[in-house]
Design a protein around this motif. Structure first.
Motif, PDB file in Angstrom:
ATOM      1  N   ASN A  25      22.812  42.249  46.918  1.00 27.19           N
ATOM      2  CA  ASN A  25      24.073  41.812  47.521  1.00 27.19           C
ATOM      3  C   ASN A  25      24.052  42.158  49.009  1.00 27.19           C
ATOM      4  O   ASN A  25      24.234  43.302  49.392  1.00 27.19           O
ATOM      5  CB  ASN A  25      25.255  42.491  46.824  1.00 27.19           C
ATOM      6  CG  ASN A  25      26.588  41.941  47.264  1.00 27.19           C
ATOM      7  OD1 ASN A  25      26.712  41.350  48.339  1.00 27.19           O
ATOM      8  ND2 ASN A  25      27.604  42.140  46.443  1.00 27.19           N
ATOM      9  N   GLN A  37      26.230  43.756  42.097  1.00 27.16           N
ATOM     10  CA  GLN A  37      26.965  42.508  41.988  1.00 27.16           C
ATOM     11  C   GLN A  37      28.297  42.722  41.268  1.00 27.16           C
ATOM     12  O   GLN A  37      28.420  43.603  40.417  1.00 27.16           O
ATOM     13  CB  GLN A  37      26.152  41.445  41.236  1.00 27.16           C
ATOM     14  CG  GLN A  37      24.884  40.998  41.945  1.00 27.16           C
ATOM     15  CD  GLN A  37      25.171  40.175  43.183  1.00 27.16           C
ATOM     16  OE1 GLN A  37      26.217  39.541  43.298  1.00 27.16           O
ATOM     17  NE2 GLN A  37      24.243  40.170  44.123  1.00 27.16           N
ATOM     18  N   VAL A  42      37.609  38.436  41.874  1.00 26.10           N
ATOM     19  CA  VAL A  42      37.221  38.798  43.242  1.00 26.10           C
ATOM     20  C   VAL A  42      38.077  38.011  44.228  1.00 26.10           C
ATOM     21  O   VAL A  42      38.606  36.943  43.905  1.00 26.10           O
ATOM     22  CB  VAL A  42      35.726  38.505  43.524  1.00 26.10           C
ATOM     23  CG1 VAL A  42      34.819  39.361  42.655  1.00 26.10           C
ATOM     24  CG2 VAL A  42      35.423  37.019  43.332  1.00 26.10           C
ATOM     25  N   ARG A  44      38.298  35.651  47.547  1.00 21.33           N
ATOM     26  CA  ARG A  44      37.431  34.633  48.144  1.00 21.33           C
ATOM     27  C   ARG A  44      38.005  34.246  49.497  1.00 21.33           C
ATOM     28  O   ARG A  44      39.220  34.036  49.628  1.00 21.33           O
ATOM     29  CB  ARG A  44      37.341  33.397  47.246  1.00 21.33           C
ATOM     30  CG  ARG A  44      36.759  33.679  45.869  1.00 21.33           C
ATOM     31  CD  ARG A  44      36.622  32.410  45.065  1.00 21.33           C
ATOM     32  NE  ARG A  44      37.918  31.755  44.878  1.00 21.33           N
ATOM     33  CZ  ARG A  44      38.065  30.475  44.536  1.00 21.33           C
ATOM     34  NH1 ARG A  44      37.016  29.709  44.356  1.00 21.33           N
ATOM     35  NH2 ARG A  44      39.268  29.965  44.375  1.00 21.33           N
ATOM     36  N   TYR A  51      37.442  34.118  39.381  1.00 19.63           N
ATOM     37  CA  TYR A  51      36.324  34.801  38.755  1.00 19.63           C
ATOM     38  C   TYR A  51      35.097  34.688  39.658  1.00 19.63           C
ATOM     39  O   TYR A  51      34.881  33.668  40.315  1.00 19.63           O
ATOM     40  CB  TYR A  51      36.033  34.209  37.382  1.00 19.63           C
ATOM     41  CG  TYR A  51      37.080  34.593  36.371  1.00 19.63           C
ATOM     42  CD1 TYR A  51      36.918  35.702  35.560  1.00 19.63           C
ATOM     43  CD2 TYR A  51      38.250  33.853  36.250  1.00 19.63           C
ATOM     44  CE1 TYR A  51      37.894  36.073  34.641  1.00 19.63           C
ATOM     45  CE2 TYR A  51      39.238  34.221  35.348  1.00 19.63           C
ATOM     46  CZ  TYR A  51      39.053  35.327  34.547  1.00 19.63           C
ATOM     47  OH  TYR A  51      40.015  35.695  33.664  1.00 19.63           O
ATOM     48  N   SER A  52      34.292  35.738  39.684  1.00 24.02           N
ATOM     49  CA  SER A  52      33.135  35.754  40.576  1.00 24.02           C
ATOM     50  C   SER A  52      32.087  34.752  40.121  1.00 24.02           C
ATOM     51  O   SER A  52      32.023  34.367  38.950  1.00 24.02           O
ATOM     52  CB  SER A  52      32.517  37.154  40.630  1.00 24.02           C
ATOM     53  OG  SER A  52      31.725  37.398  39.481  1.00 24.02           O
ATOM     54  N   ARG A  53      31.249  34.377  41.058  1.00 20.15           N
ATOM     55  CA  ARG A  53      30.154  33.451  40.770  1.00 20.15           C
ATOM     56  C   ARG A  53      29.258  33.985  39.664  1.00 20.15           C
ATOM     57  O   ARG A  53      28.707  33.229  38.862  1.00 20.15           O
ATOM     58  CB  ARG A  53      29.347  33.235  42.054  1.00 20.15           C
ATOM     59  CG  ARG A  53      28.158  32.310  41.912  1.00 20.15           C
ATOM     60  CD  ARG A  53      27.410  32.234  43.223  1.00 20.15           C
ATOM     61  NE  ARG A  53      26.970  33.574  43.617  1.00 20.15           N
ATOM     62  CZ  ARG A  53      26.469  33.865  44.801  1.00 20.15           C
ATOM     63  NH1 ARG A  53      26.393  32.938  45.728  1.00 20.15           N
ATOM     64  NH2 ARG A  53      26.063  35.086  45.081  1.00 20.15           N
ATOM     65  N   ASN A  54      29.116  35.334  39.598  1.00 16.74           N
ATOM     66  CA  ASN A  54      28.250  35.920  38.574  1.00 16.74           C
ATOM     67  C   ASN A  54      28.755  35.657  37.159  1.00 16.74           C
ATOM     68  O   ASN A  54      27.960  35.559  36.225  1.00 16.74           O
ATOM     69  CB  ASN A  54      28.137  37.434  38.804  1.00 16.74           C
ATOM     70  CG  ASN A  54      27.369  37.763  40.059  1.00 16.74           C
ATOM     71  OD1 ASN A  54      26.201  37.424  40.190  1.00 16.74           O
ATOM     72  ND2 ASN A  54      28.022  38.424  40.997  1.00 16.74           N
ATOM     73  N   ALA A  80      37.993  43.765  36.948  1.00 18.49           N
ATOM     74  CA  ALA A  80      36.747  43.535  37.665  1.00 18.49           C
ATOM     75  C   ALA A  80      35.728  44.606  37.289  1.00 18.49           C
ATOM     76  O   ALA A  80      36.095  45.702  36.857  1.00 18.49           O
ATOM     77  CB  ALA A  80      36.990  43.541  39.174  1.00 18.49           C
ATOM     78  N   THR A  82      31.815  46.135  38.716  1.00 14.57           N
ATOM     79  CA  THR A  82      30.639  46.121  39.579  1.00 14.57           C
ATOM     80  C   THR A  82      29.471  46.709  38.813  1.00 14.57           C
ATOM     81  O   THR A  82      29.593  47.776  38.196  1.00 14.57           O
ATOM     82  CB  THR A  82      30.875  46.915  40.873  1.00 14.57           C
ATOM     83  OG1 THR A  82      31.872  46.248  41.652  1.00 14.57           O
ATOM     84  CG2 THR A  82      29.594  47.013  41.687  1.00 14.57           C
TER      85      THR A  82
END
Length: 202
Positions: A25, A37, A42, A44, A51-54, A80, A82
């Motif tokens: 990252n 990640q 998250v 933007r 929701y995160s891209r992951n 969330a 990490t």
């Protein structure tokens, strides 16, 4: 410190991270070095929280993280997560978190204690399979040098710009794959969520 978690509880997550390591990252380069990640909600830039891209690109891993959180993260609310893989964190504060976070490490490593530099929990903490809950936005913290394979999970509430969170996603297992649905829309995990600013001039 919280009650320790059986090592076996991390097995599926560890296997998936070994099979397909996280990407580095580049946005976290100032707080440390390694693979880190975010999953779940998250912020933007110029767009509402989502929701995160992951989550879209790695729905199976996200499903494992949700399953672990539902079973073991009981003392805080969270939206969330990490995931850190061999991440050597320099002293920093988690500015994107709100309230207490749940942090736990696992893997085959030596060293790697969590060091809290100020606040009530100041000192070094061995968090291998033993969670710690505190407000990492308020306390300066880092990771001591380590050797081996070190992973950690942080469950927290993202400090989103507003409280209008996106509609919940539905995660389904079909034909040996995990898929995300937003309403009737299915997101192909091999493609991920289309970037809304793609092909637009800056």
């Amino acid at each position: 410190m919280q009650k320790s978690i059986p090592m076996e509880a991390f097995a599926a997550i560890r296997t998936e991270l070994q099979r397909r390591p996280l990407e580095v990252n580049r946005y976290r380069s100032l707080s440390g070095d390694g693979r880190s990640q975010a999953f779940g909600i998250v912020n933007r830039r110029c767009l509402p929280p989502d929701y995160s891209r992951n989550c879209w690109n790695r729905p199976y891993l996200y499903s494992l993280l949700l399953e672990f959180g539902d079973k073991y993260v009981k003392d805080i609310s969270w939206n969330a997560i990490t995931v850190n893989q061999n991440y050597r964190a320099e002293p920093h504060r988690d500015k994107g978190n709100r309230g207490n976070s749940f942090l736990v490490a696992f893997g085959s490593y030596a060293g790697g204690e969590l060091e809290i530099h100020d606040g009530e929990l100041i000192g070094k903490h061995n968090i291998w399979c033993t969670p710690i809950i505190t407000d990492f936005k308020e306390c300066l913290h880092s990771v001591k040098d380590f050797e081996g394979e070190r992973y950690s999970l942080v469950y927290y509430n993202a400090n989103v710009r507003n409280l209008d969170l996106p509609p919940p996603m539905v995660l389904q297992h079909e034909d040996g794959k995990f898929y995300f649905y937003r309403g009737a829309e299915c997101i192909d995990p091999d493609i991920g969520l289309p970037h809304p600013l793609k092909k637009r001039s800056k």
